[in-house]
Design a protein around this motif. Structure first.
Motif, PDB file in Angstrom:
ATOM      1  N   GLU A   1       5.386 -12.003  11.701  1.00 52.17           N
ATOM      2  CA  GLU A   1       5.209 -11.724  10.272  1.00 52.17           C
ATOM      3  C   GLU A   1       5.052 -10.217  10.088  1.00 52.17           C
ATOM      4  OE1 GLU A   1       5.235 -13.259   7.149  1.00 52.17           O
ATOM      5  OE2 GLU A   1       4.849 -11.171   6.591  1.00 52.17           O
TER       6      GLU A   1
ATOM      7  N   MET B   1       1.979 -22.768  -8.948  1.00 46.31           N
ATOM      8  CA  MET B   1       2.549 -23.914  -9.682  1.00 46.31           C
ATOM      9  C   MET B   1       3.370 -24.769  -8.733  1.00 46.31           C
ATOM     10  SD  MET B   1       3.673 -22.246 -13.319  1.00 46.31           S
ATOM     11  CE  MET B   1       4.282 -23.737 -14.093  1.00 46.31           C
TER      12      MET B   1
ATOM     13  N   VAL C   1      10.798  -7.476  12.067  1.00 44.55           N
ATOM     14  CA  VAL C   1      12.059  -7.622  12.794  1.00 44.55           C
ATOM     15  C   VAL C   1      13.100  -6.743  12.104  1.00 44.55           C
ATOM     16  CG1 VAL C   1      13.831  -9.223  13.585  1.00 44.55           C
ATOM     17  CG2 VAL C   1      11.439  -9.978  13.433  1.00 44.55           C
TER      18      VAL C   1
ATOM     19  N   GLY D   1      13.910 -20.464   1.363  1.00 46.64           N
ATOM     20  CA  GLY D   1      14.501 -20.602   0.034  1.00 46.64           C
ATOM     21  C   GLY D   1      15.991 -20.312  -0.022  1.00 46.64           C
TER      22      GLY D   1
ATOM     23  N   TYR E   1       6.745 -20.544   3.241  1.00 43.75           N
ATOM     24  CA  TYR E   1       6.789 -22.020   3.223  1.00 43.75           C
ATOM     25  C   TYR E   1       7.630 -22.571   4.370  1.00 43.75           C
ATOM     26  CZ  TYR E   1       4.284 -21.540  -1.047  1.00 43.75           C
ATOM     27  OH  TYR E   1       3.294 -21.214  -1.937  1.00 43.75           O
ATOM     28  N   GLY E   2       8.873 -22.079   4.517  1.00 45.08           N
ATOM     29  CA  GLY E   2       9.749 -22.585   5.573  1.00 45.08           C
ATOM     30  C   GLY E   2       9.142 -22.357   6.944  1.00 45.08           C
TER      31      GLY E   2
ATOM     32  N   GLY F   1       3.068 -15.559   3.465  1.00 48.79           N
ATOM     33  CA  GLY F   1       4.236 -15.199   2.648  1.00 48.79           C
ATOM     34  C   GLY F   1       3.953 -15.248   1.156  1.00 48.79           C
ATOM     35  N   GLY F   2       4.874 -15.821   0.407  1.00 46.88           N
ATOM     36  CA  GLY F   2       4.766 -15.892  -1.049  1.00 46.88           C
ATOM     37  C   GLY F   2       3.553 -16.671  -1.529  1.00 46.88           C
TER      38      GLY F   2
ATOM     39  N   ASN G   1       1.643 -15.977  -5.218  1.00 52.35           N
ATOM     40  CA  ASN G   1       2.266 -16.713  -6.329  1.00 52.35           C
ATOM     41  C   ASN G   1       1.226 -17.405  -7.208  1.00 52.35           C
ATOM     42  OD1 ASN G   1       1.764 -19.295  -5.173  1.00 52.35           O
ATOM     43  ND2 ASN G   1       3.669 -19.206  -4.019  1.00 52.35           N
TER      44      ASN G   1
ATOM     45  N   PRO H   1       9.982 -22.983  -7.300  1.00 51.52           N
ATOM     46  CA  PRO H   1      10.672 -23.611  -6.158  1.00 51.52           C
ATOM     47  C   PRO H   1       9.890 -23.983  -4.901  1.00 51.52           C
ATOM     48  CG  PRO H   1      11.041 -21.252  -6.146  1.00 51.52           C
ATOM     49  CD  PRO H   1      10.159 -21.528  -7.330  1.00 51.52           C
ATOM     50  N   PHE H   2       8.584 -23.620  -4.764  1.00 47.45           N
ATOM     51  CA  PHE H   2       8.040 -23.774  -3.402  1.00 47.45           C
ATOM     52  C   PHE H   2       7.846 -25.212  -2.943  1.00 47.45           C
ATOM     53  CE2 PHE H   2       3.623 -22.669  -5.205  1.00 47.45           C
ATOM     54  CZ  PHE H   2       3.042 -23.912  -4.966  1.00 47.45           C
TER      55      PHE H   2
HETATM   56  P1  FAE Z   1       8.431 -16.443   1.669  1.00 43.71           P
HETATM   57  O1  FAE Z   1       7.280 -17.216   1.162  1.00 43.71           O
HETATM   58  O2  FAE Z   1       8.908 -15.280   0.868  1.00 43.71           O
HETATM   59  O3  FAE Z   1       8.052 -15.930   3.142  1.00 43.71           O
HETATM   60  C1  FAE Z   1       8.860 -15.074   3.896  1.00 43.71           C
HETATM   61  C2  FAE Z   1       7.972 -14.283   4.845  1.00 43.71           C
HETATM   62  O4  FAE Z   1       8.802 -13.584   5.776  1.00 43.71           O
HETATM   63  C3  FAE Z   1       7.119 -13.221   4.151  1.00 43.71           C
HETATM   64  O5  FAE Z   1       5.778 -13.358   4.542  1.00 43.71           O
HETATM   65  C4  FAE Z   1       7.715 -11.896   4.630  1.00 43.71           C
HETATM   66  O6  FAE Z   1       6.769 -10.856   4.762  1.00 43.71           O
HETATM   67  C5  FAE Z   1       8.293 -12.281   5.984  1.00 43.71           C
HETATM   68  N1  FAE Z   1       9.405 -11.407   6.393  1.00 43.71           N
HETATM   69  C6  FAE Z   1      10.474 -11.057   5.653  1.00 43.71           C
HETATM   70  N2  FAE Z   1      11.309 -10.238   6.360  1.00 43.71           N
HETATM   71  C7  FAE Z   1      10.719 -10.118   7.596  1.00 43.71           C
HETATM   72  C8  FAE Z   1      11.084  -9.382   8.757  1.00 43.71           C
HETATM   73  N3  FAE Z   1      12.205  -8.655   8.798  1.00 43.71           N
HETATM   74  N4  FAE Z   1      10.271  -9.437   9.824  1.00 43.71           N
HETATM   75  C9  FAE Z   1       9.119 -10.172   9.793  1.00 43.71           C
HETATM   76  N5  FAE Z   1       8.726 -10.875   8.698  1.00 43.71           N
HETATM   77  C10 FAE Z   1       9.523 -10.848   7.619  1.00 43.71           C
HETATM   78  O7  FAE Z   1       9.694 -17.349   1.914  1.00 43.71           O
HETATM   79  N6  FAE Z   1       6.924 -20.457  -6.719  1.00 43.71           N
HETATM   80  C11 FAE Z   1       6.417 -21.629  -7.144  1.00 43.71           C
HETATM   81  O8  FAE Z   1       6.904 -22.693  -6.753  1.00 43.71           O
HETATM   82  N7  FAE Z   1       5.349 -21.655  -8.021  1.00 43.71           N
HETATM   83  C12 FAE Z   1       4.794 -20.508  -8.518  1.00 43.71           C
HETATM   84  O9  FAE Z   1       3.839 -20.562  -9.298  1.00 43.71           O
HETATM   85  C13 FAE Z   1       5.337 -19.262  -8.100  1.00 43.71           C
HETATM   86  N8  FAE Z   1       4.858 -18.101  -8.593  1.00 43.71           N
HETATM   87  C14 FAE Z   1       5.304 -16.910  -8.048  1.00 43.71           C
HETATM   88  C15 FAE Z   1       4.710 -15.724  -8.455  1.00 43.71           C
HETATM   89  C16 FAE Z   1       5.070 -14.526  -7.848  1.00 43.71           C
HETATM   90  C17 FAE Z   1       4.430 -13.229  -8.300  1.00 43.71           C
HETATM   91  C18 FAE Z   1       6.053 -14.512  -6.820  1.00 43.71           C
HETATM   92  C19 FAE Z   1       6.447 -13.221  -6.116  1.00 43.71           C
HETATM   93  C20 FAE Z   1       6.665 -15.689  -6.433  1.00 43.71           C
HETATM   94  C21 FAE Z   1       6.309 -16.895  -7.034  1.00 43.71           C
HETATM   95  N9  FAE Z   1       6.864 -18.098  -6.635  1.00 43.71           N
HETATM   96  C22 FAE Z   1       6.394 -19.284  -7.137  1.00 43.71           C
HETATM   97  C23 FAE Z   1       7.977 -18.136  -5.658  1.00 43.71           C
HETATM   98  C24 FAE Z   1       7.540 -18.587  -4.247  1.00 43.71           C
HETATM   99  O10 FAE Z   1       6.387 -17.886  -3.833  1.00 43.71           O
HETATM  100  C25 FAE Z   1       8.708 -18.367  -3.280  1.00 43.71           C
HETATM  101  O11 FAE Z   1       9.805 -19.121  -3.750  1.00 43.71           O
HETATM  102  C26 FAE Z   1       8.366 -18.799  -1.868  1.00 43.71           C
HETATM  103  O12 FAE Z   1       7.273 -18.063  -1.364  1.00 43.71           O
HETATM  104  C27 FAE Z   1       9.560 -18.625  -0.944  1.00 43.71           C
HETATM  105  O13 FAE Z   1       9.253 -19.247   0.277  1.00 43.71           O
HETATM  106  P2  FAE Z   1      10.048 -18.889   1.597  1.00 43.71           P
HETATM  107  O14 FAE Z   1       9.559 -19.750   2.691  1.00 43.71           O
HETATM  108  O15 FAE Z   1      11.506 -18.887   1.291  1.00 43.71           O
END
Ligand code: FAE
Length: 534
Positions: free
Chosen positions: A79, A151, A279, A502, A59-60, A143-144, A148, A513-514
């Protein structure tokens, strides 16, 4: 352990693609901190300069990419996971896990029913295991959002204010949250459809039972396109939510980030996405630029190339656990300067998984066929003694089970902390049963009240006798806005380093939280682009 073994063993290991960037230099002499090429693989290291680099496409990262590209600023997005759309590979259903089911594991990693063997592949779902908690995260372009439940919940205004007392709450609720929901394509299912559709029996049962126990239920918006789902129901289009697809990815219907923010950013032609680029760590150079040590990997998680990308402006959006790991590991490896607040105010967003078995004669269960997309919640947040929000979750395993599954979101009573263990080269979590004891009390109270009104027992077959204190989908915090960064995500002590994910949210936001992560990213990027990219 050599570099190759480390990558294969690490839960952050991966799969591969080969990219030739511009401005390649070989063997440029630098001081040891500027040229972090210790433990070289057999492959020659490529050194590339880029103007703006984003790490992570969740998301970010996606918000940051779109807002910069729209202003004509070229962006390189790194990524570690696969670009699923480009790969032409399909996501697998929960009942039949395939390539997308797990990140480099040989056994499936869903929170339950892990009876499946897998071929090691850079799948879309990863699980990070710590002593008292297991954290699931998405991997891949998007990413997530790939894995996910979609929701899309805007937090309660009062709680948002409590978590972010210095932010302009009115502006968030009049501008950033509506903007985030619009860009994410949030929508709500029609009541008529939910009433008719066999696949939502689990939700109707969940709501009826909650009402009987005196709880208030709420309709929960989602980014899954419900008009598409209605067509799925009529068999007019290929099925996805109605074919058991969700935590290993959806092939249709879901507006994940690759279909929203990233698609728009790509259309500007200013975005370069480098998939399968992991990375490893970051070095700050004497001219204040950053060098990223990168393993380009194949789909078995083996390094096929080693790269150094140098950039003046770096946006870290690797998700809560990813950004924390990179900063803390870089400090240990390259004396990367980090703020003392990094690792503090971490939390599981009060996640607590629980479930009930209810065996009423002729009740008909929760349905053989269940949509994977949740639409209902139980709102008990205002209760003084037992405040919680509950997602009425599907259990789409093709069984007409008499089990109801619930993901609770509780408040935090105390924050956890994150540090880096140099020996194991892994994050250490200060997180144990004392952090989740009140969540278990809430779960007991909730199940008792539901069982009293409707009959049943707690679902002993699920996780630890029905109480999943260690199941976490929502890791938050550790690089908190206004503490480890300024009010807009600029990391303390740095001029051109931003954290946009996040980890900015202090451990809890009261709902999934997304939407909040997206809104905060919009808010931060607006200011950063105005002031730092003018
Ligand atoms: P995120 O989406 O995790 O993205 C980070 C990205 O950085 C990923 O693609 C990683 O592969 C990449 N990355 C990490 N380290 C490295 C590295 N060293 N080098 C290169 N790439 C890297 O971050 N939230 C909701 O609001 N509603 C829902 O219904 C919901 N259901 C969920 C169900 C599941 C099974 C899961 C796992 C999560 C769920 N979430 C839900 C949480 C939500 O997906 C999560 O809070 C966000 O995706 C976080 O967003 P960020 O941008 O922080």
């Amino acid at each position: 352990m050599n570099r190759k073994e480390f990558i294969q063993m690490s839960s952050f290991g991966i799969a591969a693609f080969f990219f030739l960037g511009s401005g390649t230099l070989f063997g440029k002499a630098q001081n040891p901190l500027e040229d972090p090429r210790e433990n070289q693989s057999q492959n020659p290291t490529e050194i590339i300069d880029k103007d703006v680099v984003i790490i992570g496409s969740g998301y970010g990262g996606s918000v940051a990419a779109l807002r910069l590209c729209e202003k004509n600023i070229p962006v390189t997005l790194l990524e570690m996971g696969l670009d699923w759309e480009k790969s032409g590979k399909k996501f697998s259903a929960m009942s039949n896990p395939g390539h997308s089911a797990a990140w480099l594991k040989t056994k499936s990693i869903a929170p339950f029913f892990n009876l499946f063997s897998l071929e090691k592949f850079t799948g879309a779902l990863d699980r990070l295991d710590y002593e008292h908690i297991k954290i699931w995260v998405g991997r891949g372009v998007g990413g997530g959002s790939l894995v996910n439940g979609g929701m899309a919940v805007t937090p309660k205004m009062e709680y948002f204010k409590e978590m972010f007392p210095t932010l302009d709450t009115d502006k968030f609720y009049s501008h950033y949250f509506p903007l985030a929901n619009k860009e994410l394509k949030t929508n709500v299912a029609s009541e008529e459809f939910l009433e008719d559709c066999d696949f939502y029996k689990f939700n109707r049962v969940g709501e009826e039972e909650a009402h009987k126990a005196g709880y208030k239920t709420v309709r929960v918006p989602n980014v899954y396109d419900f008009k598409y789902m209605e067509q799925e129901y009529k068999n007019e289009v290929p099925r996805s939510a109605l074919a058991g697809e969700v935590i290993y990815g959806n092939n249709h219907g879901k507006n994940s980030l690759d279909k929203t923010y990233l698609r728009k950013a790509t259309a500007t032609r200013k975005l370069e996405i480098l998939e399968l680029h992991q990375v490893n760590h970051i070095t700050q150079n004497s001219d204040k630029s950053y060098s990223l040590d990168i393993s380009v990997i194949n789909t078995k998680g083996e390094e096929i190339q080693h790269k150094i990308i140098k950039t003046k402006k770096l946006i870290m959006a690797a998700g809560t656990m990813g950004s924390l790991e990179l900063l803390l590991k870089s400090q240990a490896k390259t004396q990367f300067p980090i703020d003392q607040n990094i690792g503090k105010e971490w939390g599981n967003n009060g996640n607590f998984m629980t479930g009930r078995n209810w065996v009423k004669a002729f009740s008909g269960g929760t349905g053989f066929q269940q949509s994977t997309i949740p639409v209902g919640g139980i709102d008990h947040w205002e209760d003084e003694k037992y405040p919680f929000f509950v997602e009425i979750a599907p259990l789409p395993m093709g069984m007409n089970v008499a089990t109801s599954l619930y993901l609770m979101v509780n408040k935090l009573k105390k924050f956890g902390g994150v540090s880096y263990d140099v020996k194991s080269e892994k994050l250490d979590l200060d997180w144990n049963k004392s952090h989740t004891a009140h969540m278990k009390d809430n779960a007991k109270y909730f199940l008792r009240s539901m069982n009293k009104a409707n009959g049943g027992t707690r679902a002993h077959m699920l996780f630890h006798n029905g109480f999943g204190a260690d199941v976490c989908y929502h890791p938050l915090g550790g690089i908190v806005l206004g503490k480890a960064t300024d009010q807009f995500g600029r990391l303390n002590g740095h001029q051109n380093l931003y954290v946009i994910d996040g980890s900015l949210i202090p451990g809890t936001i009261g709902v999934n939280p997304f939407v909040t992560i997206t809104a905060i990213a919009e808010y931060c990027m607006e200011e950063i682009i105005k002031k730092d990219f003018a």
